[in-house]
Design an enzyme around this catalytic site. Sequence first.
Site, PDB file in Angstrom:
ATOM      1  N   GLU A 219       0.868  -1.186   0.000  1.00  0.00           N
ATOM      2  CA  GLU A 219       0.000   0.000   0.000  1.00  0.00           C
ATOM      3  C   GLU A 219       0.898   1.228   0.000  1.00  0.00           C
ATOM      4  OE1 GLU A 219      -3.164   0.291  -0.326  1.00  0.00           O
ATOM      5  OE2 GLU A 219      -3.771  -1.814  -0.197  1.00  0.00           O
ATOM      6  N   CYS A 253      -1.194   9.442   2.157  1.00  0.00           N
ATOM      7  CA  CYS A 253      -0.884   8.879   0.841  1.00  0.00           C
ATOM      8  C   CYS A 253      -1.928   9.246  -0.198  1.00  0.00           C
ATOM      9  CB  CYS A 253      -0.736   7.362   0.944  1.00  0.00           C
ATOM     10  SG  CYS A 253      -2.206   6.517   1.589  1.00  0.00           S
TER      11      CYS A 253
END
Length: 534
Positions: A219, A253
């Site tokens: 991820e 992110c």
Amino acid sequence: MTSTSWTSETDFEIAYSRLFETFSTGRTKNVAWRKWQLKQCWWMIVDNETKMVEALKADLNRAEFESYSIDIGIIKTDILETLKHVNEWAADERIDAGFIMGTLGKARIRKEPLGVAFIIGAWNFPFILALSPMLAAIAAGCCVMVKPSEVAAASQDLLVDMIRQYLDSQAVQVVTGGAKETTFMLKHQFDHIFYTGSTKVAGFIAGAAARHLTRTVLELGGQGPAIITKSANVDLAAKRIAYTKFLNGGQICLSVNHVFADPSIHDLFVQRLAFWNDKFLSKGTDQMAHCVNDQSFNRLDKLLASTNGTISYGGDRDLANRRFNLTVVTDVKISDSLLSEELFGPICPVIKADHVTAYKQISKMPHPLGLYIFSSSQDEIDEILRNTNSGGVTINDCMMHALIPNAPFGGVGSSGMGAYHGEHGFKAFTHMRPVLALPTWLEALMKIRYPPYNTDSVRKVAVQNSHGFKRGETMEDQKTGSGGWLVLRQSASFWVKVVVVTMALGFVDEIIGQRLGVAGLLNFFAAKIRVLVQ
């Protein structure tokens, strides 16, 4: 926590061996164990909410509201949703495999836990990014080794205490360390590695996993762009983009990395971006998270100092408390220092470009984790979607696609591989194991497969063009979509299944030397099929 108190190699080896020994007993495969541990996770969070808020304040200057609504709220929701569905997810799944393999062979998917999972968390959301994948691994029946990020030290220390106090130490272990210690850990073979963090570090993780052919979920992030078209609600776009740069100090992110603003609304957007940031900071700067450490602050400071763009708003920063306020930079070119890497902070470069120029540029860059389109024109939205790729997309907002129930969350290309959230998280830690049990009495029908082969039998196994397509067709000849044809196909499919069952009865009839009178039924059903497909 200092390096002197990080997990020693000896202690790691003990924990590592214990997890594999536990998994070999089958203890964690029991759904009752999984539900017990998930409930323990609930009480672990409930009993430590205040400490979690304090740790996030110490590490990131995180506002109490953000900690409760995001970190604590998301984890508690994950626990409840996983508990609600774990029986269903773990159950065998029947396959639509036809009469022979499906009905007679009872074809099914058995959900097997992968084994011992190594979860490496990140510092920007230190609790969510360690515990959410841990919940998925537990639900799947895996043993788990969790390594929180050492960068968020207060959160790391609390996670160590929480996990050791509340969870089954025979099946869930927590370890600590920096780059050197993690490198040592990755020399060991795990059954799954789940990493959240930067693309650069992910390369090392993937390399270590490849040496053991270990399955991974990575991820990551990337330079998530926002496109504001000429038809957009400019004020709403500015408000929501300013929020992504405010939330956790832009250290997300999924945050907007840079903005492409149509020339016709560019100046208005920059003005409204400044307006909303002033509004968000109307009670002072203390509600905004600060940079996690001096290294992070200095990296942003250096990037901003190197830009050839114009600082149109903000630029205030203070190394003493690692405070970096929202900074809007205009007149930015694609070659600018601010676009040389993922910003991961409250700097917002704005590039003047129409939506076509924007998506052409985006398509030349690595695929981001998120793409954000602000437009009131469905034609513009569809055009951008057709010409780009990303982990996910949110339209007229930012980051919200990560909250879609039952949807996979993950990147593509350099923004990650694999996905989780909900059942997708369960599947990330699960081997989907096909099981087939054909009845032995079918042997009489299957003898054709054995040598010595009979060339006369080739026609019996030959595959015919059942779709009826013709040689020489072009792309323009193809029919796409569904509509009425889909209904016809579904209806025909039902009758085909009926014929298959009847034919199977005919085979059995012939084998046992009896006559069940199925010839008339075959003719009847065949006539029905002809009517349906004509």
